[in-house]
Design a protein around this motif. Structure first.
Motif, PDB file in Angstrom:
ATOM      1  N   ASP A 116      20.761  17.039   7.137  1.00 34.72           N
ATOM      2  CA  ASP A 116      20.906  17.967   6.016  1.00 34.72           C
ATOM      3  C   ASP A 116      21.169  19.386   6.509  1.00 34.72           C
ATOM      4  O   ASP A 116      22.020  20.099   5.973  1.00 34.72           O
ATOM      5  CB  ASP A 116      19.677  17.923   5.098  1.00 34.72           C
ATOM      6  CG  ASP A 116      18.359  18.028   5.838  1.00 34.72           C
ATOM      7  OD1 ASP A 116      18.350  18.122   7.079  1.00 34.72           O
ATOM      8  OD2 ASP A 116      17.305  18.024   5.164  1.00 34.72           O
ATOM      9  N   VAL A 117      20.465  19.810   7.560  1.00 37.41           N
ATOM     10  CA  VAL A 117      20.655  21.159   8.078  1.00 37.41           C
ATOM     11  C   VAL A 117      22.041  21.303   8.704  1.00 37.41           C
ATOM     12  O   VAL A 117      22.722  22.321   8.523  1.00 37.41           O
ATOM     13  CB  VAL A 117      19.556  21.515   9.100  1.00 37.41           C
ATOM     14  CG1 VAL A 117      19.751  22.929   9.625  1.00 37.41           C
ATOM     15  CG2 VAL A 117      18.170  21.373   8.463  1.00 37.41           C
ATOM     16  N   ALA A 118      22.486  20.284   9.440  1.00 37.22           N
ATOM     17  CA  ALA A 118      23.819  20.327  10.043  1.00 37.22           C
ATOM     18  C   ALA A 118      24.890  20.465   8.970  1.00 37.22           C
ATOM     19  O   ALA A 118      25.857  21.237   9.120  1.00 37.22           O
ATOM     20  CB  ALA A 118      24.067  19.075  10.879  1.00 37.22           C
ATOM     21  N   GLN A 148       0.809  -1.221   0.000  1.00 33.30           N
ATOM     22  CA  GLN A 148       0.000   0.000   0.000  1.00 33.30           C
ATOM     23  C   GLN A 148       0.845   1.275   0.000  1.00 33.30           C
ATOM     24  O   GLN A 148       0.289   2.368   0.061  1.00 33.30           O
ATOM     25  CB  GLN A 148      -0.941   0.016   1.212  1.00 33.30           C
ATOM     26  CG  GLN A 148      -2.068  -1.006   1.122  1.00 33.30           C
ATOM     27  CD  GLN A 148      -3.073  -0.862   2.260  1.00 33.30           C
ATOM     28  OE1 GLN A 148      -2.811  -1.275   3.378  1.00 33.30           O
ATOM     29  NE2 GLN A 148      -4.214  -0.279   1.971  1.00 33.30           N
ATOM     30  N   GLY A 149       2.150   1.136  -0.078  1.00 34.41           N
ATOM     31  CA  GLY A 149       2.995   2.314  -0.121  1.00 34.41           C
ATOM     32  C   GLY A 149       4.367   1.973  -0.683  1.00 34.41           C
ATOM     33  O   GLY A 149       4.916   0.913  -0.389  1.00 34.41           O
ATOM     34  N   VAL A 150       4.882   2.857  -1.528  1.00 31.44           N
ATOM     35  CA  VAL A 150       6.225   2.691  -2.087  1.00 31.44           C
ATOM     36  C   VAL A 150       7.064   3.873  -1.631  1.00 31.44           C
ATOM     37  O   VAL A 150       6.688   5.030  -1.831  1.00 31.44           O
ATOM     38  CB  VAL A 150       6.184   2.624  -3.629  1.00 31.44           C
ATOM     39  CG1 VAL A 150       7.602   2.663  -4.207  1.00 31.44           C
ATOM     40  CG2 VAL A 150       5.456   1.368  -4.086  1.00 31.44           C
ATOM     41  N   GLY A 151       8.190   3.582  -1.007  1.00 30.33           N
ATOM     42  CA  GLY A 151       9.046   4.621  -0.461  1.00 30.33           C
ATOM     43  C   GLY A 151       9.414   5.676  -1.484  1.00 30.33           C
ATOM     44  O   GLY A 151       9.754   5.356  -2.638  1.00 30.33           O
ATOM     45  N   ALA A 152       9.345   6.923  -1.069  1.00 28.27           N
ATOM     46  CA  ALA A 152       9.663   8.042  -1.948  1.00 28.27           C
ATOM     47  C   ALA A 152      11.058   8.578  -1.683  1.00 28.27           C
ATOM     48  O   ALA A 152      11.874   8.729  -2.594  1.00 28.27           O
ATOM     49  CB  ALA A 152       8.629   9.157  -1.768  1.00 28.27           C
ATOM     50  N   MET A 153      11.338   8.892  -0.413  1.00 23.58           N
ATOM     51  CA  MET A 153      12.620   9.452  -0.005  1.00 23.58           C
ATOM     52  C   MET A 153      12.732   9.360   1.502  1.00 23.58           C
ATOM     53  O   MET A 153      11.745   9.095   2.179  1.00 23.58           O
ATOM     54  CB  MET A 153      12.744  10.914  -0.457  1.00 23.58           C
ATOM     55  CG  MET A 153      11.973  11.931   0.361  1.00 23.58           C
ATOM     56  SD  MET A 153      10.176  11.784   0.323  1.00 23.58           S
ATOM     57  CE  MET A 153       9.866  12.361  -1.355  1.00 23.58           C
ATOM     58  N   SER A 154      13.928   9.591   2.046  1.00 24.73           N
ATOM     59  CA  SER A 154      14.077   9.537   3.494  1.00 24.73           C
ATOM     60  C   SER A 154      14.910  10.709   3.976  1.00 24.73           C
ATOM     61  O   SER A 154      15.444  11.494   3.184  1.00 24.73           O
ATOM     62  CB  SER A 154      14.712   8.207   3.934  1.00 24.73           C
ATOM     63  OG  SER A 154      16.067   8.131   3.557  1.00 24.73           O
ATOM     64  N   TRP A 155      15.011  10.831   5.300  1.00 21.79           N
ATOM     65  CA  TRP A 155      15.813  11.875   5.930  1.00 21.79           C
ATOM     66  C   TRP A 155      16.291  11.370   7.286  1.00 21.79           C
ATOM     67  O   TRP A 155      15.694  10.482   7.877  1.00 21.79           O
ATOM     68  CB  TRP A 155      15.022  13.177   6.071  1.00 21.79           C
ATOM     69  CG  TRP A 155      13.630  13.005   6.607  1.00 21.79           C
ATOM     70  CD1 TRP A 155      13.238  13.041   7.914  1.00 21.79           C
ATOM     71  CD2 TRP A 155      12.440  12.771   5.854  1.00 21.79           C
ATOM     72  NE1 TRP A 155      11.889  12.852   8.027  1.00 21.79           N
ATOM     73  CE2 TRP A 155      11.361  12.680   6.773  1.00 21.79           C
ATOM     74  CE3 TRP A 155      12.174  12.640   4.488  1.00 21.79           C
ATOM     75  CZ2 TRP A 155      10.046  12.457   6.368  1.00 21.79           C
ATOM     76  CZ3 TRP A 155      10.855  12.414   4.099  1.00 21.79           C
ATOM     77  CH2 TRP A 155       9.819  12.331   5.036  1.00 21.79           C
ATOM     78  N   PHE A 193      26.515  11.879  -1.400  1.00 22.71           N
ATOM     79  CA  PHE A 193      25.784  10.898  -0.600  1.00 22.71           C
ATOM     80  C   PHE A 193      25.902  11.211   0.890  1.00 22.71           C
ATOM     81  O   PHE A 193      24.909  11.200   1.625  1.00 22.71           O
ATOM     82  CB  PHE A 193      26.321   9.495  -0.882  1.00 22.71           C
ATOM     83  CG  PHE A 193      25.632   8.411  -0.108  1.00 22.71           C
ATOM     84  CD1 PHE A 193      24.413   7.903  -0.525  1.00 22.71           C
ATOM     85  CD2 PHE A 193      26.205   7.889   1.048  1.00 22.71           C
ATOM     86  CE1 PHE A 193      23.761   6.899   0.196  1.00 22.71           C
ATOM     87  CE2 PHE A 193      25.571   6.882   1.770  1.00 22.71           C
ATOM     88  CZ  PHE A 193      24.348   6.390   1.344  1.00 22.71           C
ATOM     89  N   ASN A 194      27.110  11.510   1.341  1.00 22.66           N
ATOM     90  CA  ASN A 194      27.316  11.762   2.764  1.00 22.66           C
ATOM     91  C   ASN A 194      26.633  13.031   3.241  1.00 22.66           C
ATOM     92  O   ASN A 194      26.385  13.185   4.441  1.00 22.66           O
ATOM     93  CB  ASN A 194      28.813  11.837   3.069  1.00 22.66           C
ATOM     94  CG  ASN A 194      29.518  10.504   2.882  1.00 22.66           C
ATOM     95  OD1 ASN A 194      28.896   9.446   2.954  1.00 22.66           O
ATOM     96  ND2 ASN A 194      30.809  10.551   2.618  1.00 22.66           N
ATOM     97  N   PHE A 195      26.324  13.920   2.336  1.00 24.29           N
ATOM     98  CA  PHE A 195      25.627  15.150   2.703  1.00 24.29           C
ATOM     99  C   PHE A 195      24.201  14.868   3.175  1.00 24.29           C
ATOM    100  O   PHE A 195      23.660  15.590   4.011  1.00 24.29           O
ATOM    101  CB  PHE A 195      25.583  16.107   1.506  1.00 24.29           C
ATOM    102  CG  PHE A 195      25.228  17.517   1.864  1.00 24.29           C
ATOM    103  CD1 PHE A 195      26.198  18.412   2.293  1.00 24.29           C
ATOM    104  CD2 PHE A 195      23.916  17.971   1.781  1.00 24.29           C
ATOM    105  CE1 PHE A 195      25.877  19.716   2.633  1.00 24.29           C
ATOM    106  CE2 PHE A 195      23.583  19.265   2.112  1.00 24.29           C
ATOM    107  CZ  PHE A 195      24.562  20.143   2.543  1.00 24.29           C
ATOM    108  N   VAL A 196      23.590  13.787   2.653  1.00 24.20           N
ATOM    109  CA  VAL A 196      22.184  13.519   2.955  1.00 24.20           C
ATOM    110  C   VAL A 196      21.952  12.164   3.605  1.00 24.20           C
ATOM    111  O   VAL A 196      20.841  11.897   4.086  1.00 24.20           O
ATOM    112  CB  VAL A 196      21.317  13.606   1.670  1.00 24.20           C
ATOM    113  CG1 VAL A 196      21.330  15.011   1.097  1.00 24.20           C
ATOM    114  CG2 VAL A 196      21.783  12.593   0.617  1.00 24.20           C
ATOM    115  N   SER A 197      22.960  11.294   3.645  1.00 32.86           N
ATOM    116  CA  SER A 197      22.693   9.923   4.072  1.00 32.86           C
ATOM    117  C   SER A 197      23.928   9.317   4.727  1.00 32.86           C
ATOM    118  O   SER A 197      24.975   9.953   4.869  1.00 32.86           O
ATOM    119  CB  SER A 197      22.261   9.073   2.875  1.00 32.86           C
ATOM    120  OG  SER A 197      21.774   7.817   3.281  1.00 32.86           O
ATOM    121  N   GLY A 198      23.783   8.070   5.139  1.00 34.84           N
ATOM    122  CA  GLY A 198      24.849   7.328   5.780  1.00 34.84           C
ATOM    123  C   GLY A 198      24.312   6.033   6.349  1.00 34.84           C
ATOM    124  O   GLY A 198      23.139   5.688   6.174  1.00 34.84           O
TER     125      GLY A 198
END
Length: 360
Positions: free
Chosen positions: A248-250, A139-146, A326-331
């Motif tokens: 992302d803000v950091a 019932q849901g497909v992932g769009a993005m994360s944070w 990649f490291n700017f937004v994820s890890g």
């Protein structure tokens, strides 16, 4: 639960009430006139970035015109949908929901439609966790994360290897900044660091044990913040030398020269995400499947990371993101919020948390 329903991205935010709907057809080639799709997403910078960078590319690839619909956070939007769907006046074909709102919607029933996942083959690029299974199937497909990350002032303290270091009074006495909201992740972080993670959150005894551990941390906390700006200012003026903040803000602050370093300790950082869901009653299931398929493409995930600041839901190796991008937004690793616990036991968790905070 308000955990990181945060794609009022970078605080440019959608101050939207109720059903504030702003529609705009994006990139409308002549071939696309017969196929269209209404897509909802959080407003402000976030929606504008989709309208500028994502929807036109989708239209060019598929010939499907996108009408952008501004929606508030997914919890408020769910209330709107509870009124709109039974009335047959659905405002979107696809909406963006946090996992907690998807769970609520699936329990209510009749609000989000099951998906034919075979029509979304690129969803296989996503970790199975990001394809939400409800009672009626997918019932849901992932769009993005944070991410909400460990941050420190690298000029004042060595980078910790573990969240457990924050309990070390010799290093962090009266110097940490942490959110004062019960559902903003400290319970999940503490559970992952000292207990059995989400499993410990599933009982009252486990919750109280986690809170006892958080109670030990209180002498090291100088700021219990309820607005991003408070933590931002604390890091900038040196009152706070470590804590939990948005990745992302950091990284934006660090790029501007402020003394803040986001890092992934061995237990991981808290990861939340949003999903595309098909509105019950929509006649655009085929178009919705094409949109979800497009969104699940590694190239689209990389595009959103670069242009919107969200973390991809596919492995970095599948994208062309550089290490820096990649490291700017994820890890990794990541800590998943205990969504079911917060939904099923919210009153007990909130009351116990507030009591702990109020203690001298």
């Amino acid at each position: 639960m308000t955990t990181f329903n945060r794609r009022t991205l970078l605080k440019t935010g959608a101050s939207i009430g109720g059903l504030a709907v702003a529609g705009a057809a994006i990139g409308t080639p002549l071939i696309a006139q017969s196929r269209s799709l209404k897509v909802g997403s959080y407003g402000g910078y976030f929606e504008n970035s989709f309208k500028e960078f994502v929807y036109p590319e989708f239209t060019a690839a598929t010939g499907i015109t996108v009408e952008s619909v501004t929606q508030p956070n997914s919890a408020d939007w769910l209330v709107t949908m509870q009124q709109a769907v039974p009335a047959g006046s659905i405002p979107t074909d696809i909406s963006l929901y946090g996992r907690d709102s998807m769970i609520k919607a699936s329990r209510i029933g009749g609000l989000i439609a099951p998906l034919d996942i075979s029509a979304i083959p690129k969803a296989e690029n996503l970790d199975g966790y990001f394809v939400f299974e409800g009672p009626e199937g997918p019932q849901g497909v992932g769009a993005m994360s944070w991410f909400s990350a460990m941050v420190v002032n690298p000029n004042q303290v060595d980078i910790p290897a573990s969240w457990a270091d924050f309990w070390d009074t010799d290093k962090f006495e009266a110097s940490l900044g942490l959110s004062n909201v019960h559902s903003n992740g400290l319970l999940d972080i503490t559970a992952a660091t000292f207990f059995d993670g989400e499993e410990t959150m599933m009982s009252n005894e486990g919750i109280l044990a986690i809170l006892d551990k958080v109670r030990e941390l209180k002498p090291n906390v100088t700021l219990w913040w309820n607005a991003e700006s408070q933590m931002e200012q604390g890091m900038k003026n040196g009152d706070v030398i470590g804590g939990q903040y948005y990745l992302d803000v950091a990284n934006l602050m660090a790029a501007d020269g402020f003394p803040i370093k986001a890092t992934f300790p061995k237990e991981g950082n808290l990861q939340d995400y949003g999903s595309w869901c098909l509105t019950a009653g929509s006649e655009k299931s085929a178009e919705a499947a094409e949109f979800m398929n497009y969104s699940s493409d590694p190239a689209t995930q990389a595009l959103m990371s670069r242009k919107i600041g969200t973390a991809p839901l596919v492995d970095k190796a599948m994208t062309d993101l550089t290490d820096d991008e990649f490291n700017f937004v994820s890890g990794s690793p990541s800590i998943k919020p205990a969504y079911e616990a917060y939904l099923d036991n919210e009153t007990f968790i909130k009351e116990s948390w507030d009591k702990m905070l109020a203690e001298s």
